[in-house]
Scaffold this active site. Structure first.
Site, mmCIF file in Angstrom:
data_model
loop_
_atom_site.group_PDB
_atom_site.id
_atom_site.type_symbol
_atom_site.label_atom_id
_atom_site.label_comp_id
_atom_site.label_asym_id
_atom_site.label_seq_id
_atom_site.Cartn_x
_atom_site.Cartn_y
_atom_site.Cartn_z
ATOM 1 N N SER A 133 0.873 -1.195 0.000
ATOM 2 C CA SER A 133 0.000 0.000 0.000
ATOM 3 C C SER A 133 0.895 1.225 0.000
ATOM 4 O O SER A 133 2.076 1.133 0.374
ATOM 5 C CB SER A 133 -0.854 -0.019 1.284
ATOM 6 O OG SER A 133 -1.474 1.225 1.496
ATOM 7 N N TYR A 146 -2.477 -0.427 10.651
ATOM 8 C CA TYR A 146 -2.432 -0.743 9.214
ATOM 9 C C TYR A 146 -1.082 -0.334 8.618
ATOM 10 O O TYR A 146 -0.412 -1.123 7.940
ATOM 11 C CB TYR A 146 -3.581 -0.037 8.487
ATOM 12 C CG TYR A 146 -3.677 -0.385 7.014
ATOM 13 C CD1 TYR A 146 -4.157 -1.631 6.607
ATOM 14 C CD2 TYR A 146 -3.275 0.512 6.035
ATOM 15 C CE1 TYR A 146 -4.248 -1.959 5.254
ATOM 16 C CE2 TYR A 146 -3.370 0.191 4.677
ATOM 17 C CZ TYR A 146 -3.859 -1.045 4.295
ATOM 18 O OH TYR A 146 -3.942 -1.371 2.964
#
Ligand SMILES: NC(=O)c1ccc[n+]([C@@H]2O[C@H](COP(=O)([O-])OP(=O)(O)OC[C@H]3O[C@@H](n4cnc5c(N)ncnc54)[C@H](OP(=O)(O)O)[C@@H]3O)[C@@H](O)[C@H]2O)c1
Length: 250
Positions: A133, A146
């Site tokens: 990501s 995250y």
């Protein structure tokens, strides 16, 4: 390498990005096995993609799945796409949430990659692609668990790359900004609930978080994976391909 259909395994293969990756690898001529926990979601995958139930955070389950899948033909491509994302400010991030993010986003990739790598190295051929990501490159508010788990995933991708450098195996990461997928739909719903904004407004805020100014399409992520999994990318190893329209300094 044999001449039979190459075999690809995609964790999170029934997800928004994983599903697009399965379809792309299938079009590229791979036999594709998708791993996930929910049998009904796996059953909805378009043929010829095959589904296999596997909790990829479970060491024994991963070992059993890889042994079974690779029993008759070697795994040529592994795509680590299983993932989870919740947001909270650090002081409200529970240890449980932190551990879950690490288990799903980082440990699953470790377990799967560790399980497939020896046979890839023996055959001197293989492709491992990590769906990380933009959060693997930068910190943003309310995403500690995250972001830290995605930094861990990218660290794993780079370490594997260093270990296989100079062989026929490669390890690379794809790092998209927000993608139009069920994960992002859940984020949009949460933002709308918490802020009172409408869903369109909440989605616009996510889209504008990246220079791209719109959500990334799952097929755009799949195209990057397809390239990294191909013979054309044999000299690409240890890279992070950022899909955000420009801006992340690596
Ligand atoms: N969406 C975005 O904006 C975005 C942006 C950048 C990176 N990413 C990353 O891209 C990857 C895919 O995300 P997505 O958008 O496709 O999300 P998604 O649609 O929610 O799919 C995630 C998939 O992961 C699977 N999964 C979760 N925990 C699992 C476990 N323990 N064992 C096996 N499978 C598990 C889920 O299947 P089951 O529930 O059936 O297990 C689900 O199919 C994730 O790693 C995510 O962090 C997403």
């Amino acid at each position: 390498m044999g001449t039979s259909t190459p075999l690809a395994v995609v964790s999170g293969g029934a997800g928004g990005i994983g599903g697009a990756v399965c379809a792309a690898l299938s079009r590229d001529g791979h036999r594709v096995v998708a791993l996930g926990r929910d049998p009904s979601r796996l059953a909805r995958l378009a043929r010829p993609v095959e589904g296999r139930v596997c909790d990829v955070t479970d060491e024994a389950a991963v070992a059993a799945a890889v042994a079974e899948i690779a029993a008759h033909e070697p795994i040529s491509v592994l795509v680590n796409s299983a993932g989870t994302a919740e947001s909270a400010p650090l002081h409200r991030t529970t240890l449980e949430a932190w551990n879950t993010h690490f288990a799903v986003n980082a440990t699953s990739a470790f377990l799967l990659t560790r399980a497939v790598l020896p046979a890839m190295r023996e055959r001197d051929h293989g492709r491992v692609v990590f769906i990380a990501s933009t959060a693997a490159h930068a910190g943003t508010p309310y995403t500690a668990a995250y972001t830290a788990s995605k930094h861990a995933m990218l660290g794993l991708a780079r370490t594997v790359a260093a270990e296989v450098a100079g062989t026929g195996v490669t390890s690379n990461a794809v790092c998209p900004a927000f993608v139009r997928s069920p994960m992002t739909e859940r984020s949009v719903r949460r933002i709308a609930e918490r802020t009172g904004r409408g869903p369109e407004d909440a989605e616009r805020a996510l889209a504008e978080a990246a220079p791209l100014g719109r959500l990334v399409a799952p097929d755009e992520v799949a195209a990057a994976v397809s390239y990294l999994a191909s013979g054309a990318a044999a000299c690409v190893n240890g890279q992070s391909l950022v899909l955000d329209g420009g801006g992340i300094q690596q």
